[in-house]
Design an enzyme around this catalytic site. Structure first.
Site, mmCIF file in Angstrom:
data_model
loop_
_atom_site.group_PDB
_atom_site.id
_atom_site.type_symbol
_atom_site.label_atom_id
_atom_site.label_comp_id
_atom_site.label_asym_id
_atom_site.label_seq_id
_atom_site.Cartn_x
_atom_site.Cartn_y
_atom_site.Cartn_z
ATOM 1 N N LYS A 75 23.889 12.228 -2.050
ATOM 2 C CA LYS A 75 22.430 12.309 -2.126
ATOM 3 C C LYS A 75 21.860 11.036 -1.517
ATOM 4 C CE LYS A 75 18.897 13.090 -5.754
ATOM 5 N NZ LYS A 75 18.711 13.302 -7.214
ATOM 6 N N SER A 150 16.237 17.713 -8.152
ATOM 7 C CA SER A 150 15.976 17.040 -6.907
ATOM 8 C C SER A 150 17.187 16.915 -5.990
ATOM 9 C CB SER A 150 15.431 15.638 -7.183
ATOM 10 O OG SER A 150 16.400 14.850 -7.851
ATOM 11 N N SER A 174 18.352 17.215 -12.446
ATOM 12 C CA SER A 174 18.499 17.263 -10.987
ATOM 13 C C SER A 174 19.903 17.501 -10.453
ATOM 14 C CB SER A 174 17.973 15.976 -10.368
ATOM 15 O OG SER A 174 16.578 16.034 -10.315
HETATM 16 N N1 GLN Z 1 12.636 17.794 -12.059
HETATM 17 C C1 GLN Z 1 12.651 16.645 -12.921
HETATM 18 C C2 GLN Z 1 11.625 15.634 -12.451
HETATM 19 O O1 GLN Z 1 10.995 15.908 -11.511
HETATM 20 C C3 GLN Z 1 14.009 16.045 -12.955
HETATM 21 C C4 GLN Z 1 14.311 15.263 -11.753
HETATM 22 C C5 GLN Z 1 15.627 14.572 -11.840
HETATM 23 O O2 GLN Z 1 16.466 14.892 -12.668
HETATM 24 N N2 GLN Z 1 15.779 13.564 -11.009
HETATM 25 O O3 GLN Z 1 11.436 14.624 -13.025
#
Ligand code: GLN
Length: 484
Positions: A75, A150, A174
């Site tokens: 990532k 994400s 994410s």
């Molecule tokens: N979708 C969640 C957020 O936007 C989790 C994102 C993540 O785990 N980095 O905060």
């Protein structure tokens, strides 16, 4: 099967029998990437030349083991020495770190080969990878749908056979939600199990590094490499790392599995619920004891998460001021103007929304009413889990409320998008380990099952996940990419 389709352990075996080479594998991976990534769009940066050179070097040394000679994706939140690390943000568009994050460095020390850096929601804020400042990634099962987020690029790349495995981060889901949407295995370890040094911070009390893989065995293998105390990360915990591969015995006889009634509510797609219920029956057939429990504070997890996460994000993102990192506005009249213009140009809409929400929640007069209250709720959520784990080994639920949704479907409505995390954020709030594994299909799209363990109980997750995999074939399905 072709080389790009194989798991790490299958590739390892071919390498150890000298039936293939690191170079052949790396070439196969890049020809796959060149064939499909125009449509999947998982990668922000490719490191092909360096990868081929490293593969040749490993072949010359002639010693293989663990992940030696195996390509991988990261990532684009993991700092990589000499390789652009953007966090999918304009503000870091040209940022080239001078060091490797610890987790990535451990993979490189084990002779893993970096294929490239993967797309994500900007600063890991999002659930669909549509919030990348550069482009959206497509779900390999259906290009009109999102891969989740994400870490959507990581999940999509593994699902599309572009890399055998990839690292991601999970602050509120994410890793698990994109793993669920793309039909791959994704693990978020216990808070403190894996070093986050060199990983760009979003919400530091929640962020955790984890891995995507094609099966449970590969996931355990990667965790064996990246886990453990790191003197550079004071939040990493000094506990011995068990050999996770040793827990893959397929035996769940007598294991006590709980399913929380709050995770099987009308807001969760009925077909998704159905798939999990079938999986629970499977566990019973394998000798596990399955029972319903309650996690009574579940409904408060999402609002509390979005206070804690945005508060921490507002502090973490204060460092991007145009002075120390990335984009700088040179037209500004003075230094204050330069700060604000650089940030205005460099950050996307969602990141700005969160900085504003977080700053508001931390401001005097609101701190007690919002931030402090969220911390109290966080404690209640963690206590709910402790009570269940006093009696059970494992909690099972859906990973996400639905299968992957269409690109564009939720992007205009932040609150709907936040609801994707309803089943995953409580686990981050409690700091527990959790995994998503494929357990069914609905509308032709993969359904993920979430397994949650007690703190540092990753071995239990591996044991249960492997047993399920041994008795089902969901992990063997791959999207039939129609490559144009
Ligand atoms: N979708 C969640 C957020 O936007 C989790 C994102 C993540 O785990 N980095 O905060």
């Amino acid at each position: 099967m072709e080389l790009h389709q194989l798991t790490i352990h299958e590739l390892q075996e071919l390498l150890s029998r000298k039936e293939t080479s690191a170079l052949e594998i790396t070439q196969a991976i890049f020809s796959r990437i060149h064939a499909v990534d125009k449509q999947v769009r998982a990668f922000i940066t490719l490191t092909e030349e360096e990868a081929l050179a490293k593969a040749r070097e490993i072949d010359n040394q002639g010693e293989y083991g663990r992940i030696a000679g195996i390509p991988l994706g990261l990532k684009d939140i993991f700092c990589t020495r000499g390789v652009k690390t953007t966090c999918a943000s304009r503000i870091l568009e040209n940022f080239v770190p001078t060091y490797d994050s610890t987790a990535a460095g451990k993979l490189f020390a084990d002779k893993g080969i970096l294929a490239g850096k993967l797309n994500m929601d900007e600063f890991a804020m999002g659930s669909s990878t549509e919030q990348s400042a550069f482009f959206s990634t497509c779900n390999p099962w259906d290009f009109t749908r999102v891969p989740g987020g994400s870490s959507g690029g990581s999940a999509a790349a593994v699902a599309a056979d572009e890399v055998p495995f990839a690292l991601g981060t999970d602050t509120g889901g994410s890793i698990r939600q994109p793993a669920s949407f793309c039909g791959v295995v994704g693990l978020k370890p216990t808070y403190g199990r894996v070093s986050r040094w060199g990983v760009i911070a979003y919400a530091s009390s929640l962020d955790q590094v984890g891995t995507f893989a094609k099966d449970v065995r590969d996931c355990a293998l990667v965790m064996n490499i990246i886990s453990g105390k790191d003197p550079l990360d004071s939040t990493s915990v000094d506990l011995p790392v068990p050999d996770y591969s040793a827990s893959l015995d397929g035996n769940v006889k007598g294991m006590k599995i709980a399913y929380p009634r709050e995770y099987f509510q009308p807001g969760i797609d009925s077909q998704v619920q159905e798939a999990i219920k079938k999986a629970l029956i499977k566990y019973e057939e394998m000798g596990a004891i399955v029972d319903e429990v309650s996690l009574p504070h579940s409904e408060y997890a999402l609002p509390a998460y979005y206070l804690v996460a945005t508060a921490e994000a507002s502090a973490n993102l204060a460092r991007y001021d145009g002075v120390r990192y990335g984009l700088r506005d040179f037209e500004a009249a003075n230094v204050i103007d330069m700060f604000s213009r650089s940030r205005a140009e460099g950050f996307g809409e969602e990141v700005k929304r969160r900085i504003m929400l977080g700053s508001y929640a931390l401001s005097s007069g609101y701190y007690d009413a919002y931030y402090l209250k969220a911390l109290k709720v966080r404690r209640l959520i963690a206590d709910d889990f402790s009570k269940v784990f006093a009696k059970f080994d494992l909690i099972v639920s859906p990973t996400a409320p639905t299968v992957a949704f269409k690109i564009g479907e939720q992007i205009g409505d932040p609150l709907t998008l936040y609801m994707n995390d309803i089943l995953t954020v409580p686990i981050n709030m409690a700091g527990l380990p959790a995994m998503s594994i494929p357990c069914g299909f609905h509308e032709g799209m993969p359904v993920g099952m979430q397994l949650v363990g007690p703190a540092f109980g990753e071995s239990t997750l591996f044991k249960a996940a492997f047993a399920f995999e041994q008795n089902t074939d969901f992990h063997t399905f791959r999207p039939a990419l129609e490559v144009k």
